[in-house]
Design an enzyme around this catalytic site. Structure first.
Site, PDB file in Angstrom:
ATOM      1  CG  HIS A  32      -2.210   0.918   1.024  1.00  0.00           C
ATOM      2  ND1 HIS A  32      -2.074   2.223   1.595  1.00  0.00           N
ATOM      3  CD2 HIS A  32      -3.329   0.736   0.635  1.00  0.00           C
ATOM      4  CE1 HIS A  32      -3.386   2.775   0.972  1.00  0.00           C
ATOM      5  NE2 HIS A  32      -4.037   1.963   0.792  1.00  0.00           N
TER       6      HIS A  32
ATOM      7  CG  ASP B  87      -8.326  -4.011  -3.090  1.00  0.00           C
ATOM      8  OD1 ASP B  87      -7.621  -3.023  -3.148  1.00  0.00           O
ATOM      9  OD2 ASP B  87      -9.551  -3.777  -3.171  1.00  0.00           O
TER      10      ASP B  87
HETATM   11  C1  SDX Z   1      -6.095   0.367  -3.092  1.00  0.00           C
HETATM   12  O1  SDX Z   1      -4.034   4.521  -1.891  1.00  0.00           O
HETATM   13  C2  SDX Z   1      -5.264   3.934  -1.620  1.00  0.00           C
HETATM   14  O2  SDX Z   1      -5.561   4.416  -0.267  1.00  0.00           O
HETATM   15  C3  SDX Z   1      -5.622   3.236  -2.264  1.00  0.00           C
HETATM   16  C4  SDX Z   1      -6.850   2.162  -1.504  1.00  0.00           C
HETATM   17  C5  SDX Z   1      -8.195   2.830  -1.431  1.00  0.00           C
HETATM   18  O3  SDX Z   1      -8.801   2.548  -0.231  1.00  0.00           O
HETATM   19  O4  SDX Z   1      -8.593   3.839  -2.253  1.00  0.00           O
HETATM   20  O5  SDX Z   1      -6.197   1.655  -0.349  1.00  0.00           O
HETATM   21  C6  SDX Z   1      -7.107   0.808  -2.588  1.00  0.00           C
HETATM   22  O6  SDX Z   1      -5.688   0.554  -4.268  1.00  0.00           O
HETATM   23  C7  SDX Z   1      -5.225  -0.866  -2.282  1.00  0.00           C
HETATM   24  C8  SDX Z   1      -3.910  -1.120  -3.104  1.00  0.00           C
HETATM   25  C9  SDX Z   1      -4.599  -2.485  -3.841  1.00  0.00           C
HETATM   26  N1  SDX Z   1      -3.298  -2.729  -5.283  1.00  0.00           N
HETATM   27  C10 SDX Z   1      -2.799  -3.915  -4.782  1.00  0.00           C
HETATM   28  O7  SDX Z   1      -2.922  -4.785  -4.063  1.00  0.00           O
HETATM   29  C11 SDX Z   1      -1.782  -4.205  -6.027  1.00  0.00           C
HETATM   30  C12 SDX Z   1      -0.383  -4.692  -5.715  1.00  0.00           C
HETATM   31  N2  SDX Z   1      -0.028  -3.566  -4.910  1.00  0.00           N
HETATM   32  C13 SDX Z   1       1.059  -3.038  -5.399  1.00  0.00           C
HETATM   33  O8  SDX Z   1       1.185  -2.901  -6.903  1.00  0.00           O
HETATM   34  C14 SDX Z   1       1.635  -1.796  -4.607  1.00  0.00           C
HETATM   35  O9  SDX Z   1       2.037  -2.113  -3.386  1.00  0.00           O
HETATM   36  C15 SDX Z   1       0.728  -0.494  -4.524  1.00  0.00           C
HETATM   37  C16 SDX Z   1       0.535   0.084  -6.041  1.00  0.00           C
HETATM   38  C17 SDX Z   1      -0.413  -0.705  -3.789  1.00  0.00           C
HETATM   39  C18 SDX Z   1       1.520   0.687  -3.980  1.00  0.00           C
HETATM   40  O10 SDX Z   1       2.793   0.855  -4.836  1.00  0.00           O
HETATM   41  P1  SDX Z   1       3.866   1.822  -4.284  1.00  0.00           P
HETATM   42  O11 SDX Z   1       3.310   2.700  -2.928  1.00  0.00           O
HETATM   43  O12 SDX Z   1       4.060   2.818  -5.438  1.00  0.00           O
HETATM   44  O13 SDX Z   1       5.106   0.971  -4.065  1.00  0.00           O
HETATM   45  P2  SDX Z   1       6.133   0.680  -5.095  1.00  0.00           P
HETATM   46  O14 SDX Z   1       5.449   0.200  -6.123  1.00  0.00           O
HETATM   47  O15 SDX Z   1       7.290   1.603  -5.173  1.00  0.00           O
HETATM   48  O16 SDX Z   1       6.942  -0.590  -4.414  1.00  0.00           O
HETATM   49  C19 SDX Z   1       7.718  -0.493  -3.403  1.00  0.00           C
HETATM   50  C20 SDX Z   1       8.526  -1.686  -3.496  1.00  0.00           C
HETATM   51  C21 SDX Z   1       9.029  -2.132  -4.985  1.00  0.00           C
HETATM   52  O17 SDX Z   1      10.369  -3.309  -4.625  1.00  0.00           O
HETATM   53  P3  SDX Z   1      11.870  -2.365  -4.822  1.00  0.00           P
HETATM   54  O18 SDX Z   1      11.774  -1.655  -6.181  1.00  0.00           O
HETATM   55  O19 SDX Z   1      11.779  -1.626  -3.760  1.00  0.00           O
HETATM   56  O20 SDX Z   1      12.796  -3.665  -4.888  1.00  0.00           O
HETATM   57  O21 SDX Z   1       7.580  -2.971  -3.025  1.00  0.00           O
HETATM   58  C22 SDX Z   1       7.461  -3.717  -4.026  1.00  0.00           C
HETATM   59  C23 SDX Z   1       7.912  -3.106  -5.299  1.00  0.00           C
HETATM   60  O22 SDX Z   1       8.356  -4.004  -6.412  1.00  0.00           O
HETATM   61  N3  SDX Z   1       6.256  -4.128  -4.020  1.00  0.00           N
HETATM   62  C24 SDX Z   1       5.568  -5.427  -4.353  1.00  0.00           C
HETATM   63  C25 SDX Z   1       4.169  -5.393  -4.136  1.00  0.00           C
HETATM   64  N4  SDX Z   1       3.979  -3.956  -3.931  1.00  0.00           N
HETATM   65  C26 SDX Z   1       5.044  -3.356  -3.663  1.00  0.00           C
HETATM   66  N5  SDX Z   1       6.233  -6.558  -4.806  1.00  0.00           N
HETATM   67  C27 SDX Z   1       5.497  -7.764  -4.838  1.00  0.00           C
HETATM   68  N6  SDX Z   1       4.108  -7.759  -4.528  1.00  0.00           N
HETATM   69  C28 SDX Z   1       3.406  -6.703  -4.360  1.00  0.00           C
HETATM   70  N7  SDX Z   1       2.032  -6.464  -4.110  1.00  0.00           N
END
Ligand code: SDX
Length: 428
Positions: free
Chosen positions: A307, A364
């Site tokens: 998140h 989710d």
């Molecule tokens: C919602 O913002 C809100 O409030 C949203 C929400 C709402 O109520 O409106 O809460 C609803 O959208 C919840 C999130 C649902 N999405 C997912 O479950 C999709 C999977 N999650 C990710 O795609 C990710 O965690 C995000 C998009 C939710 C957040 O991404 P960020 O904050 O931009 O973080 P990032 O992509 O920069 O990741 C940081 C690190 C990275 O690794 P490094 O480059 O540091 O090595 O964490 C890793 C990412 O690759 N990472 C994951 C991951 N999420 C982040 N690796 C594997 N699986 C994941 N799910």
């Protein structure tokens, strides 16, 4: 005493005021930055460190896993309030008394008819159309049938626009499902509560009677409350920036629906179930999917994990996880993917890759398991998220317009070609 931030650029010092919120959050107010520094701005892809507005609607603390609507904790609201009560709280700032609640529900019911011509637009979609695309289109189409844009300075006009969209949105959501299922559209029943009526419009068989199931009504009511608002998430920021051009409420909500559709945002609830089903098909091999999620060369992410703000457990996920267990037990459903979800969560919470990046289950991760138990098909999950988030979008749009916020127009840093003369085509 206003706190001050000091900035030094090329040996010149600048001072910028610091804004402090009611929960002690601090932000550097950079409204005057470009003017006082002669053109210097900031850059922050994804706005990970940038606040877009001052808001009094939702407070969340990502480190502590706190979420409150207008100061009330999400735990208490999910336990003690119903969805329409929470919608009133988000939009008008206070919990309604009995008279206000009854009037709100009656006024919404009075607006729950949808012009018959909307059905002609719905007919134009193929059955295979994703409900989110149908829902954003039909929400936009409502403008044609309710052309008067909202005079936000008129409290009455604003109220009418709010009850209008709250009345029609559940109908459009249910119709998107009925269209996909090849079922005749249902018009609901004024004698039912808001959530019960939605379930009737979704599931009443054309030839049979609709019988309310309080377990299902309560579970969906709780899920919708948990999705009510979430400060400046992607879709809410979309609603605010579209509304900042003075586009109407329906147009702004339609834009928000499209932002929510993405699998990184609200579309994740559908992607979680598809992921869990893929793991089940794969013999329950959670380790394989954990490895894929950690592999930088693999675009796969563990859906439902991580998140932007929560670097601890998403408090909504905690509530939904307990509710998932209760609902499946009460309905006597044994869903093997709940077991897979639990295994995956356990592994991830012990895996250094996830622990180091503070990746926890989000709203989710478990919600789809409950939707499934309620008989809601996977492709409708994100539409359910939209139904829950509607009051939050309305509240945020209203707050932005009433505060007369300027049109949203971010700056950029240009990294393209410097000036160059035009070249005739034969010289290229
Ligand atoms: C919602 O913002 C809100 O409030 C949203 C929400 C709402 O109520 O409106 O809460 C609803 O959208 C919840 C999130 C649902 N999405 C997912 O479950 C999709 C999977 N999650 C990710 O795609 C990710 O965690 C995000 C998009 C939710 C957040 O991404 P960020 O904050 O931009 O973080 P990032 O992509 O920069 O990741 C940081 C690190 C990275 O690794 P490094 O480059 O540091 O090595 O964490 C890793 C990412 O690759 N990472 C994951 C991951 N999420 C982040 N690796 C594997 N699986 C994941 N799910």
């Amino acid at each position: 005493m206003t706190k001050i931030a000091s900035l030094e650029i090329d040996g010149k010092k600048y001072e910028l005021p610091i804004v402090e919120g009611t929960e002690g959050e601090l932000a550097i107010d950079i409204k005057s930055l470009r003017a006082t520094t002669g053109g210097v701005t900031t850059i922050d892809p994804g706005y990970k460190n940038t606040g877009s507005c001052l808001s009094a609607i939702t407070f969340l603390d990502g480190e502590k896993g706190i979420l409150r609507y207008r100061g009330y904790s999400i735990e208490e609201l999910a336990q003690k309030a119903d969805f329409l009560e929470v919608a009133y709280l988000l939009i008008f700032g206070e919990l309604p008394d009995n008279t206000q609640m009854a009037k709100f529900h009656d006024d919404i019911k009075a607006q729950s008819h949808v012009d018959e011509d909307i059905k002609k637009i719905l007919d134009g979609f193929p059955k295979s159309a994703h409900p989110m695309g149908v829902l954003s289109s039909l929400t936009n189409a409502l403008i044609a049938f309710n052309p008067s844009s909202v005079n936000v300075d008129s409290e009455e006009e604003m109220y009418q626009a709010i009850v209008r969209i709250l009345g029609k949105f559940p109908v459009l959501t249910a119709w998107a499902y009925r269209k996909r299922s090849g079922l005749a559209l249902d018009y609901g029943d004024d004698n039912l509560g808001y959530v019960d009526n939605f379930l009737k419009m979704m599931f009443k068989k054309p030839s049979g009677e609709y019988v309310s199931n309080p377990i299902i009504v309560d579970a969906l009511d709780k899920l919708l409350i948990l999705h009510g608002d979430h400060e400046q998430n992607c879709s809410t920021s979309t609603v605010r920036i579209v509304g900042s051009s003075h586009a109407g409420l329906f147009a702004s909500v339609s834009a928000g629906i499209n932002a929510l559709w993405g699998p990184l945002h609200g579309g994740a609830n559908q992607a979680v179930i598809e992921m869990l089903e893929a793991i089940k098909e794969d013999g329950g091999d959670t380790k394989k999917y954990m490895a894929k999620a950690k592999d930088k060369n693999d675009p796969f992410r563990l859906m439902g994990f991580g998140h932007r703000v929560y670097k601890n457990f998403d408090p909504r996920a905690k509530i939904i996880k307990v509710a998932a267990n209760e609902v499946l037990n009460e309905l006597g459903i044994d869903d093997p993917i709940l077991e897979i979800a639990r295994d995956l969560e356990k592994e991830a919470l012990e895996d250094p890759y996830f622990v180091d990046r503070k990746l926890y289950p989000n709203v989710d991760f478990y919600s789809g398991i409950i939707y499934r138990a309620l008989g809601i098909p996977t492709e409708m999950f994100t539409a359910m998220f939209a139904l829950g988030r509607l009051p939050g979008w309305i509240a945020q749009w209203k707050e932005m317009r009433l505060r007369k916020e300027p049109i949203g127009r971010p700056r950029q840093i240009y990294i393209g070609e410097n000036y160059r003369d035009f070249k005739e085509i034969n010289d290229r």
